[in-house]
Design a protein around this motif. Structure first.
Motif, PDB file in Angstrom:
ATOM      1  N   ALA A 165      -7.888   4.099   4.087  1.00  0.00           N
ATOM      2  CA  ALA A 165      -7.846   3.303   5.318  1.00  0.00           C
ATOM      3  C   ALA A 165      -7.133   4.074   6.426  1.00  0.00           C
ATOM      4  O   ALA A 165      -7.534   4.035   7.593  1.00  0.00           O
TER       5      ALA A 165
ATOM      6  N   ARG B 225      -7.050   3.682  -1.846  1.00  0.00           N
ATOM      7  CA  ARG B 225      -7.713   2.914  -0.785  1.00  0.00           C
ATOM      8  C   ARG B 225      -6.809   2.760   0.441  1.00  0.00           C
ATOM      9  O   ARG B 225      -7.297   2.776   1.586  1.00  0.00           O
TER      10      ARG B 225
ATOM     11  N   ASP C  60     -14.425   4.374   0.460  1.00  0.00           N
ATOM     12  CA  ASP C  60     -13.696   3.191   0.023  1.00  0.00           C
ATOM     13  C   ASP C  60     -14.461   2.443  -1.059  1.00  0.00           C
ATOM     14  O   ASP C  60     -13.857   1.893  -1.997  1.00  0.00           O
TER      15      ASP C  60
END
Length: 443
Positions: free
Chosen positions: A356, A352, A324
């Motif tokens: 996640a 991103r 990330d």
């Protein structure tokens, strides 16, 4: 490692049928699975004249998530939906008036394959176009993504009564029945040589430079899952909505009779990915070769260091915070140079949000997708634009996976507000969020 093969033949029933797509399946089914796949062992899934777009999406997603090489043999016809003017693969119940709801958007196919490693995915197609989409394709080439090698042809409206024959795919199947699968480029050229009377008028698809096979399989896409009670869960497959993002366009050329030689650019070599984040396309999280240096050994300013490869390495090793951080640096740089709502910056925001998800942080992924949808709407994109709809769909999926009721309650109102603006293609999205919020209040 076993390969996966998806045989998909689809065309409308009745007078809207341009090609007898299903006629090719008996010939393909007679080919040994290992020959269809080009691997020592293979699993084959067959879809003959499917009815539901979501059913096709589920099977395609399962095939895309499988490790090892994937070959999709696709026969069918293309139409434009009347609202967004986007290419769709017609299914059994598709009519000109119902394309948007009864056909498979082509960008679903492209996006389901986007996370697979270069060199692991091949799409062999025999597609027939109606007059409207045929004109469209000359200005907007069919987009198959950066990491999928595409072989085949798109045939124009044939002008005869009755459906056309899928002669390209039948020829491919006949060649494969010999028990030998040559390199797909050779197979493609052999098939074209056997139907010389058709190819001058066709759009011919073939890679300019095939991506080299990778020694590791692609990172599988975890099951996004719908909200509790929202659509049936099918194995590890997403059950709501469609994919997101925009891949790099696949260049095509007209057949020789139309002014250009055969051949097309349907895929780019891995080193072309080094331009990111200049390219707005969604990433392919590649599986780097084992001899590649570790991400920490790659200087961020090194132009030869592919950030997607570094991210993939970190994800594979379970270093999700590092992955990330790499994406965040590129998102910040893109936002500084082009603005936070630019395609460059949104590209990295999508990365991103996916990261996640890989890390199991559904709340952060949900919030990320909601922010992406909000940026796109604020930039003037329509609520039914594919990237907007899909961002809302993915936010919805991830919200349904949040394990902490308090966090789900916190994000629920924002998702409900987004769903009021972006209901998506399936009915009941907003009602589902409101129902789940009501149930969360009772916990």
């Amino acid at each position: 490692m076993p390969g996966t093969v998806l045989l998909l033949a689809a065309s409308p029933l009745g007078r809207g049928r341009l090609v007898d797509a299903a006629a090719v399946l008996p010939v393909l089914a007679a080919v040994a699975p290992t020959v269809l796949s080009g691997t020592d062992t293979a699993n084959v899934v067959e879809l003959a004249d499917p009815v539901e777009p979501q059913g096709v999406l589920t099977r395609l997603r399962a095939a895309a998530a499988a490790p090892g090489p994937l070959t999709v043999y696709l026969t069918g016809q293309l139409h434009l939906d009347r609202r967004q003017r986007l290419p769709h693969l017609a299914l059994a119940r598709t009519t000109p008036a119902t394309v948007r709801y009864t056909a498979v958007p082509w960008h679903w196919i492209r996006e389901e394959l986007r996370l697979r490693a270069p060199g692991q995915t091949a799409l062999v197609v025999d597609l027939h176009a109606d007059p409207e989409v045929w004109r469209h394709l000359h200005e907007h080439p069919l987009d198959c993504g950066r990491t999928t090698a595409v072989y085949g042809r798109i045939a124009p409206p044939h002008g005869r009564r009755g459906p056309a024959e899928p002669s390209y795919m039948k020829t491919v199947a006949t060649l494969l029945r010999s028990g030998h699968r040559p390199a797909l480029d050779d197979l493609h050229q052999q098939a074209l040589a056997r139907i010389p009377e058709e190819t001058p008028a066709n759009i011919l698809l073939a890679p300019v430079t095939a991506a080299a096979p990778q020694p590791y399989p692609a990172i599988p896409h975890p099951a996004p899952g719908g909200g509790p009670g929202f659509g049936p869960a099918v194995g590890a497959q997403q059950t709501y909505g469609g994919p997101v993002g925009a891949g790099a366009g696949a260049g095509v050329s007209m057949g020789a009779g139309a002014g250009a030689g055969a051949g097309a650019g349907a895929v780019v070599a891995p080193d072309a990915l080094l331009d990111i984040p200049r390219q707005p396309a969604s990433p392919a999280l590649e599986d780097p070769a084992s001899e590649e240096p570790a991400p920490e050994d790659l200087a961020p300013e090194d132009p030869a260091a592919d950030p997607h490869a570094a991210i993939s390495t970190a994800v594979q090793a379970g270093r999700h915070e590092e992955a990330d951080a790499i994406a965040a640096r590129h998102q910040e740089a893109a936002a500084d140079e082009h603005g936070p709502a630019s395609e460059d910056a949104l590209h990295w925001a999508e990365v991103r949000a996916d990261l996640a998800m890989f890390a199991g942080d559904a709340a952060r992924s949900c919030q990320g997708w909601m922010e992406i949808a909000g940026h796109r709407l604020a930039a003037g994109q329509e609520a039914d634009a594919p990237a907007v709809e899909a961002a809302a769909d993915r936010a919805h999926h991830q919200w349904g996976r949040i394990g902490e009721p308090a966090r789900a309650r916190e994000l629920g109102p924002a998702l409900a507000e987004l769903r009021a603006r972006v209901p998506g293609r399936r009915r009941g999205a907003l009602a589902d969020v409101r129902r789940q919020l009501q149930e969360l209040q009772e916990i």
